[in-house]
Scaffold this motif. Structure first.
Motif, PDB file in Angstrom:
ATOM      1  N   VAL A  21     -55.822   0.489  38.416  1.00 54.32           N
ATOM      2  CA  VAL A  21     -54.543   1.167  38.198  1.00 54.32           C
ATOM      3  C   VAL A  21     -54.244   1.242  36.698  1.00 54.32           C
ATOM      4  CG1 VAL A  21     -52.040   1.014  38.515  1.00 54.32           C
ATOM      5  CG2 VAL A  21     -53.584   0.511  40.420  1.00 54.32           C
ATOM      6  N   THR A  22     -53.808   2.409  36.236  1.00 58.35           N
ATOM      7  CA  THR A  22     -53.281   2.585  34.892  1.00 58.35           C
ATOM      8  C   THR A  22     -51.788   2.834  34.972  1.00 58.35           C
ATOM      9  OG1 THR A  22     -55.344   3.460  33.948  1.00 58.35           O
ATOM     10  CG2 THR A  22     -53.288   4.039  32.830  1.00 58.35           C
ATOM     11  N   LEU A  23     -51.019   1.987  34.315  1.00 52.32           N
ATOM     12  CA  LEU A  23     -49.578   2.181  34.215  1.00 52.32           C
ATOM     13  C   LEU A  23     -49.284   2.853  32.881  1.00 52.32           C
ATOM     14  CD1 LEU A  23     -46.611   1.780  34.987  1.00 52.32           C
ATOM     15  CD2 LEU A  23     -46.762  -0.558  34.079  1.00 52.32           C
ATOM     16  N   ASP A  24     -48.952   4.136  32.923  1.00 54.95           N
ATOM     17  CA  ASP A  24     -48.609   4.894  31.725  1.00 54.95           C
ATOM     18  C   ASP A  24     -47.093   5.076  31.701  1.00 54.95           C
ATOM     19  OD1 ASP A  24     -48.237   6.637  29.636  1.00 54.95           O
ATOM     20  OD2 ASP A  24     -49.855   7.998  30.211  1.00 54.95           O
ATOM     21  N   GLY A  25     -46.437   4.384  30.800  1.00 49.66           N
ATOM     22  CA  GLY A  25     -44.990   4.460  30.740  1.00 49.66           C
ATOM     23  C   GLY A  25     -44.459   5.750  30.159  1.00 49.66           C
ATOM     24  N   ALA A  26     -45.341   6.537  29.507  1.00 48.35           N
ATOM     25  CA  ALA A  26     -44.934   7.816  28.918  1.00 48.35           C
ATOM     26  C   ALA A  26     -43.720   7.655  27.998  1.00 48.35           C
ATOM     27  CB  ALA A  26     -44.654   8.842  30.016  1.00 48.35           C
ATOM     28  N   GLY A  27     -43.613   6.496  27.343  1.00 46.70           N
ATOM     29  CA  GLY A  27     -42.526   6.246  26.415  1.00 46.70           C
ATOM     30  C   GLY A  27     -41.241   5.748  27.042  1.00 46.70           C
ATOM     31  N   HIS A  28     -41.231   5.538  28.352  1.00 44.80           N
ATOM     32  CA  HIS A  28     -40.021   5.072  29.027  1.00 44.80           C
ATOM     33  C   HIS A  28     -39.869   3.554  28.929  1.00 44.80           C
ATOM     34  CE1 HIS A  28     -38.913   8.947  30.657  1.00 44.80           C
ATOM     35  NE2 HIS A  28     -40.174   9.144  31.010  1.00 44.80           N
ATOM     36  N   THR A  29     -38.692   3.062  29.328  1.00 44.67           N
ATOM     37  CA  THR A  29     -38.334   1.662  29.171  1.00 44.67           C
ATOM     38  C   THR A  29     -38.066   1.014  30.520  1.00 44.67           C
ATOM     39  OG1 THR A  29     -37.329   2.118  27.012  1.00 44.67           O
ATOM     40  CG2 THR A  29     -36.694   0.073  28.093  1.00 44.67           C
ATOM     41  N   VAL A  30     -38.581  -0.205  30.680  1.00 44.46           N
ATOM     42  CA  VAL A  30     -38.247  -1.052  31.817  1.00 44.46           C
ATOM     43  C   VAL A  30     -37.330  -2.153  31.301  1.00 44.46           C
ATOM     44  CG1 VAL A  30     -39.103  -2.532  33.654  1.00 44.46           C
ATOM     45  CG2 VAL A  30     -40.451  -0.568  32.912  1.00 44.46           C
ATOM     46  N   THR A  31     -36.128  -2.269  31.863  1.00 46.36           N
ATOM     47  CA  THR A  31     -35.123  -3.197  31.362  1.00 46.36           C
ATOM     48  C   THR A  31     -34.747  -4.201  32.440  1.00 46.36           C
ATOM     49  OG1 THR A  31     -34.213  -1.471  29.931  1.00 46.36           O
ATOM     50  CG2 THR A  31     -32.831  -3.391  30.319  1.00 46.36           C
ATOM     51  N   GLY A  32     -34.767  -5.475  32.077  1.00 47.99           N
ATOM     52  CA  GLY A  32     -34.355  -6.518  32.996  1.00 47.99           C
ATOM     53  C   GLY A  32     -32.902  -6.888  32.806  1.00 47.99           C
ATOM     54  N   ILE A  33     -32.511  -8.030  33.396  1.00 48.35           N
ATOM     55  CA  ILE A  33     -31.106  -8.439  33.317  1.00 48.35           C
ATOM     56  C   ILE A  33     -30.897  -9.763  32.597  1.00 48.35           C
ATOM     57  CG2 ILE A  33     -30.553  -7.188  35.429  1.00 48.35           C
ATOM     58  CD1 ILE A  33     -30.410  -9.931  36.851  1.00 48.35           C
ATOM     59  N   GLN A  34     -31.999 -10.507  32.307  1.00 47.66           N
ATOM     60  CA  GLN A  34     -31.819 -11.795  31.642  1.00 47.66           C
ATOM     61  C   GLN A  34     -33.148 -12.238  31.033  1.00 47.66           C
ATOM     62  OE1 GLN A  34     -30.617 -14.196  35.052  1.00 47.66           O
ATOM     63  NE2 GLN A  34     -32.671 -15.043  35.236  1.00 47.66           N
ATOM     64  N   LEU A  57     -45.387   2.058  26.913  1.00 45.98           N
ATOM     65  CA  LEU A  57     -44.270   1.524  27.681  1.00 45.98           C
ATOM     66  C   LEU A  57     -43.418   0.622  26.794  1.00 45.98           C
ATOM     67  CD1 LEU A  57     -42.983   1.148  30.553  1.00 45.98           C
ATOM     68  CD2 LEU A  57     -44.495  -0.837  30.809  1.00 45.98           C
ATOM     69  N   GLU A  58     -42.107   0.625  27.035  1.00 47.42           N
ATOM     70  CA  GLU A  58     -41.206  -0.325  26.402  1.00 47.42           C
ATOM     71  C   GLU A  58     -40.665  -1.287  27.463  1.00 47.42           C
ATOM     72  OE1 GLU A  58     -38.227   1.307  23.883  1.00 47.42           O
ATOM     73  OE2 GLU A  58     -39.587   2.770  22.959  1.00 47.42           O
ATOM     74  N   ILE A  59     -40.650  -2.570  27.115  1.00 51.24           N
ATOM     75  CA  ILE A  59     -40.198  -3.617  28.034  1.00 51.24           C
ATOM     76  C   ILE A  59     -39.157  -4.452  27.307  1.00 51.24           C
ATOM     77  CG2 ILE A  59     -40.896  -5.621  29.389  1.00 51.24           C
ATOM     78  CD1 ILE A  59     -43.766  -4.449  29.389  1.00 51.24           C
ATOM     79  N   THR A  60     -37.992  -4.671  27.928  1.00 56.39           N
ATOM     80  CA  THR A  60     -36.945  -5.426  27.247  1.00 56.39           C
ATOM     81  C   THR A  60     -36.098  -6.225  28.234  1.00 56.39           C
ATOM     82  OG1 THR A  60     -35.167  -5.257  25.610  1.00 56.39           O
ATOM     83  CG2 THR A  60     -35.238  -3.540  27.300  1.00 56.39           C
ATOM     84  N   ASN A  61     -35.595  -7.371  27.751  1.00 56.94           N
ATOM     85  CA  ASN A  61     -34.644  -8.216  28.477  1.00 56.94           C
ATOM     86  C   ASN A  61     -35.246  -8.853  29.734  1.00 56.94           C
ATOM     87  OD1 ASN A  61     -32.140  -9.466  28.575  1.00 56.94           O
ATOM     88  ND2 ASN A  61     -31.239  -7.888  29.883  1.00 56.94           N
TER      89      ASN A  61
END
Length: 299
Positions: A21-34, A57-61
């Motif tokens: 599997v290739t996860l291509d975020g295409a510049g999008h963001t996955v945001t958590g809560i804590q 991909l952007e990953i934050t929080n």
């Protein structure tokens, strides 16, 4: 991905559940809560899977940005990770691993495990003896290889920007650590091999560490053209480290020492011999206590 994702629970944001599997975020963001806890992970790969990629991909929080365990053939490129509480990339037991061109900007300055934490717990994954060259085929996730053929393979950590966290490597043999920039953290930690005896034979070159240092426990490594400034000890060759090679490195304006080689007397380690095999072309100026401690300027 086709849009940003906001996670509402405290679990995993995205799980790669299968090999290939290739996860291509295409510049999008996955945001958590804590940023607390141990289960809140931005992207997690399946255990012992192979032929996977995470990119753009952007990953934050989250507590962990990327968490992978015993992956065989994992590529992480152009990923930005911010605001994590535990570790930006936790990569345990991986082989045939390429982590290149990523940005980590967090605030975990007092931990060795906050940035990229690579532990090669797989005793079969004796990788490619510090070779840093890569080819286009190494970036493919479509190679028709069965999982055990990935046990022998390159591990490359290259051209990553890490701010506010460290880069730590342990247990493996023959990594390429090339062209990374590390700032405002303890720096880089180079530990011993899986059996705590074998040479680690890493190639560590062209890295820039600011506000931290390079702590060395492993042996048989080559340190070439690295620059360390503004930390406590630039290059700290501890009493367990031996047979290392140092060429063309720079250690300036550290508060204690530029290059420090531990004394063996009183170490309690009978095989201690911290003197490097080769030490040429290295320079150090403006360090608070000494530029060179425990080894001559050239040997």
């Amino acid at each position: 991905l086709t849009k940003d994702i906001q996670i509402t629970g405290t679990g995993v944001g995205i799980t790669i559940a299968y090999s290939g599997v290739t996860l291509d975020g295409a510049g999008h963001t996955v945001t958590g809560i804590q940023t607390a806890g141990y289960d809140h992970v931005g992207v997690k790969t399946c255990n012992q899977c192979y032929h996977m990629a995470i990119k753009n991909l952007e990953i934050t929080n989250f507590a962990y940005g990327i968490f992978s365990n015993y992956a065989h053939g994992l590529i992480i490129t152009d990923v930005t990770i911010t605001d994590v509480g535990k570790t930006a990339m936790s990569l345990g037991g991986s082989s045939r691993l390429i982590v290149e061109g990523n940005t980590i900007d967090v605030n975990i300055p007092n931990s060795w495990y906050g940035g990229i934490n690579l532990e090669m717990k797989n005793p079969y994954a004796h990788v490619a003896n510090g070779i840093c060259e890569t080819t286009d085929s190494m970036y493919s996730t479509n190679m028709q290889l069965v999982p055990w053929e990935w046990r022998e393979g390159l591990v490359v950590i290259k051209n990553n920007q890490i701010s506010g966290a460290a880069l730590a490597i342990a247990d493996g043999v023959g990594y390429c650590i090339d062209g990374n920039t590390i700032s405002d953290s303890p720096g880089m930690h180079v530990s011993y091999a899986h059996d705590q005896v074998s040479p680690t034979n890493h190639m560590i070159k062209n890295n820039v560490v600011t506000g931290g240092g390079i702590t060395i426990i492993g042996s048989g490594n080559t340190f070439d053209s690295n620059t360390v400034t503004g930390g406590s000890i630039g290059f700290d060759n501890t009493y367990r480290a031996h047979d290392n090679i140092f060429t063309n490195n720079v250690a300036n304006n550290n508060s204690q020492h530029g290059f420090k080689f531990d004394e063996c007397e009183g170490s309690g380690f009978p095989e201690c011999n911290a003197t490097p095999v080769k030490f040429t072309g290295n320079t150090a100026t403006g360090n608070g206590v000494s530029d060179f401690k425990g080894a001559p300027a050239s040997c």
